[in-house]
Design a protein around this motif. Sequence first.
Motif: not given
Length: 143
Positions: A1-8, A98-101, A103-112, A115-118
């Motif tokens: 969650m912290t990473r999503a708020w770093m830029l703002p 939100d793939i930053w919140r 981990p299963a979502g990030a893994a699904a994106v990498r699988a699709a 390996g990239d989180e596009t």
Amino acid sequence: MTRAWMLPILLVVCGSLVAGTRVADGSLGAAVALLLVFILLAGLYSPLVFPRSIGAEEARRRSAVDGRPVVYWRAGCAYCMRLRFRLGLDARRLHWVDIWRDPAGAAAVRAANDGDETVPTVVVAGRPHVNPSPEWVRGQLPR
């Protein structure tokens, strides 16, 4: 969650510093205007402009029931914001992960994506589509 708020947070801090220098120069109006611009940018790059995110497993389950696409996204992604804003009110009809919140979502994106989180990666009927046009996504919504 912290990473999503770093830029703002960084935008608000930088805006405060820039506004502080304008106040020191005696330009109160310019300081207020600049601070408002930085706060607006922080809001746009925050997770607040997106519909509420759910977990990847829950999104897949809901999508199987109602046929709505699943959108994998992350805060600060210009392509995700483009998709969100161009969909307008239809964005609420999608399942957002939100793939930053999640981990299963990030893994699904990498699988699709080899390996990239596009993101945005939109999954319709189990088939991933990377950075599709908003018009195409709108066409995938059940009537």
